[in-house]
Scaffold this motif. Structure first.
Motif, PDB file in Angstrom:
ATOM      1  N   LEU A 333       0.855  -1.194   0.000  1.00  0.00           N
ATOM      2  CA  LEU A 333       0.000   0.000   0.000  1.00  0.00           C
ATOM      3  C   LEU A 333       0.885   1.236   0.000  1.00  0.00           C
ATOM      4  O   LEU A 333       2.058   1.178   0.383  1.00  0.00           O
ATOM      5  N   LEU A 334       0.299   2.344  -0.458  1.00  0.00           N
ATOM      6  CA  LEU A 334       0.997   3.625  -0.547  1.00  0.00           C
ATOM      7  C   LEU A 334       0.441   4.568   0.511  1.00  0.00           C
ATOM      8  O   LEU A 334      -0.776   4.763   0.606  1.00  0.00           O
ATOM      9  N   VAL A 335       1.320   5.150   1.321  1.00  0.00           N
ATOM     10  CA  VAL A 335       0.897   6.127   2.329  1.00  0.00           C
ATOM     11  C   VAL A 335       1.682   7.425   2.101  1.00  0.00           C
ATOM     12  O   VAL A 335       2.758   7.635   2.648  1.00  0.00           O
ATOM     13  N   ASN A 336       1.125   8.286   1.269  1.00  0.00           N
ATOM     14  CA  ASN A 336       1.790   9.538   0.880  1.00  0.00           C
ATOM     15  C   ASN A 336       0.724  10.621   0.753  1.00  0.00           C
ATOM     16  O   ASN A 336       0.290  10.972  -0.341  1.00  0.00           O
ATOM     17  N   GLU A 337       0.288  11.113   1.913  1.00  0.00           N
ATOM     18  CA  GLU A 337      -0.871  12.001   1.981  1.00  0.00           C
ATOM     19  C   GLU A 337      -0.684  13.258   1.144  1.00  0.00           C
ATOM     20  O   GLU A 337      -1.619  13.728   0.488  1.00  0.00           O
ATOM     21  N   ASN A 338       0.514  13.852   1.144  1.00  0.00           N
ATOM     22  CA  ASN A 338       0.709  15.104   0.404  1.00  0.00           C
ATOM     23  C   ASN A 338       1.040  14.887  -1.069  1.00  0.00           C
ATOM     24  O   ASN A 338       1.193  15.860  -1.816  1.00  0.00           O
TER      25      ASN A 338
END
Length: 371
Positions: A333-338
């Motif tokens: 999974l990808l966690v890159n809010e900005n």
């Protein structure tokens, strides 16, 4: 009276026939854990992919039951350090073919005067995920062309294009390696690297390059490619080789295969890494990633994780030796809010690892309920 019992029997049978078996993914997807629901309510944003295989044994037969969740080989994600596992395996294959050297034979690599061994490199790569050790194994195996040709023969869909965390990581020329007794593996030249042509290669809305923000999507077309199914099947080949064609099995000596399995399972403290930074979950996200407690000895997790560019990945074989539970689980999974890459602002600890830990526990719960 007889009529009364007949009616009760019919009602009981009717109720039993309507009872539905809950699949693993239904159980996990509907789990009330907020760490899971945060991701499952917006899977597109987090680019989540899941592959799960339940392992059950009958006399003289092993059964596999596999489920997918948004797992697509043509939907790119950055595999990060998970590529270290196939390179470690190919290094062991090369070692198994050469009778003059073994795991502990010392060697030197071009432009470096330090003594190394394949044993130490693979231990570092699989337990602490060392990049320098990986880069040496990359050269020992023979570079891009040798790696990808062997993976293709094994029917493992992947393209390993570059080393990790060094300048000129995509150099297509390997360094010369010299083992004791003057056993030389010369430098090898590979062909120029070609771009990938699959979906989702342009990511985010910006990225940093040399401390400068580039306000356009980051291009991953020249990065390593190792899709979730390839990861999953690579690990399955190690533990259940006879489930694959002979041409698709790894060729390791018995000694090297035992070493590989033991190293995949080992936690840092059992490998002599006693620094407080290296708690048991240092490289094991499923079930224990959000904890610093020791993993019980009867829970064996054979795995390799990856963490880079906001992408978290874990590919694992989980075994409970007390309760006779075994399953393969591969997740990314990808966690890159900005949506900015290379800024080192990612939600690994607040979102990604809690999801991985809760997901592993949820699948384990499912196994317990459906033994």
């Amino acid at each position: 009276m007889k009529h009364f019992f007949y009616v009760i029997a019919i009602l009981f049978i009717g109720c039993a026939s309507k009872k539905k078996h809950v699949t693993a993914f239904n159980y996990v997807y509907n789990h009330k854990d907020p760490n899971l629901q945060r991701i499952f309510t917006n899977p597109k944003k987090y680019e989540v992919q899941i592959l799960y295989t339940r392992v059950s044994e009958e006399p003289q037969k092993i059964n596999f039951n596999t489920d997918y969740y948004l797992a697509k080989s043509n939907a790119y994600f950055y595999p990060a350090s998970v590529v270290k596992l196939p390179i470690a395996i190919l290094a062991l294959e090369k070692l198994s073919r050469n009778k003059e050297i073994n795991l502990t034979t010392k060697y030197k690599i071009q432009d470096d005067t330090t003594d190394y061994s394949i044993y130490d490199d693979i231990t570092d790569v699989l337990i602490l995920s060392g990049n320098e050790s990986f880069n040496r194994l990359f050269d020992f195996v023979g570079g891009q062309d040798s790696i990808n040709a062997r993976l293709k023969t094994l029917n493992i869909e992947a393209q390993i294009k570059h080393r990790l965390s060094i300048p000129n990581s995509d150099d297509v020329k390997t360094k010369e390696i010299v083992f004791e007794k003057n056993i030389v593996f010369p430098s090898i030249q590979s062909q120029p690297i070609k771009k990938l042509s699959i979906n989702n290669l342009q990511k985010g809305k910006g990225y940093y390059q040399n401390d400068t923000l580039i306000s356009e999507p980051m291009d991953f077309s020249l990065k390593n490619y190792y899709p979730i199914e390839a990861m999953h099947n690579t690990l399955m080949r190690i533990f259940f080789p006879t489930s694959f064609l002979k041409s698709q099995r790894f060729h390791l000596t018995k000694e090297n295969m035992i070493f590989l399995k033991e190293t995949l399972k080992k936690v840092p403290r059992k490998a002599g890494f006693l620094d407080n930074e290296y708690h048991d979950s240092y490289g094991k996200f499923f079930m224990y990633g959000d904890s610093k407690k020791n993993i019980p000895d009867h829970i064996e997790i054979y795995n390799k994780v990856g963490q880079a560019y906001g992408t978290l990945t874990d590919c694992a074989y989980v075994v409970d030796t007390k309760k006779n539970i075994a399953f393969f689980l591969t997740v990314t999974l990808l966690v890159n809010e900005n949506e900015i890459f290379n800024d080192d602002v990612y939600e690994y600890d607040s979102v990604g690892i809690p999801f991985m830990a809760s997901l592993g526990r949820a699948f384990y719960e499912y196994e317990m309920k459906n033994k």
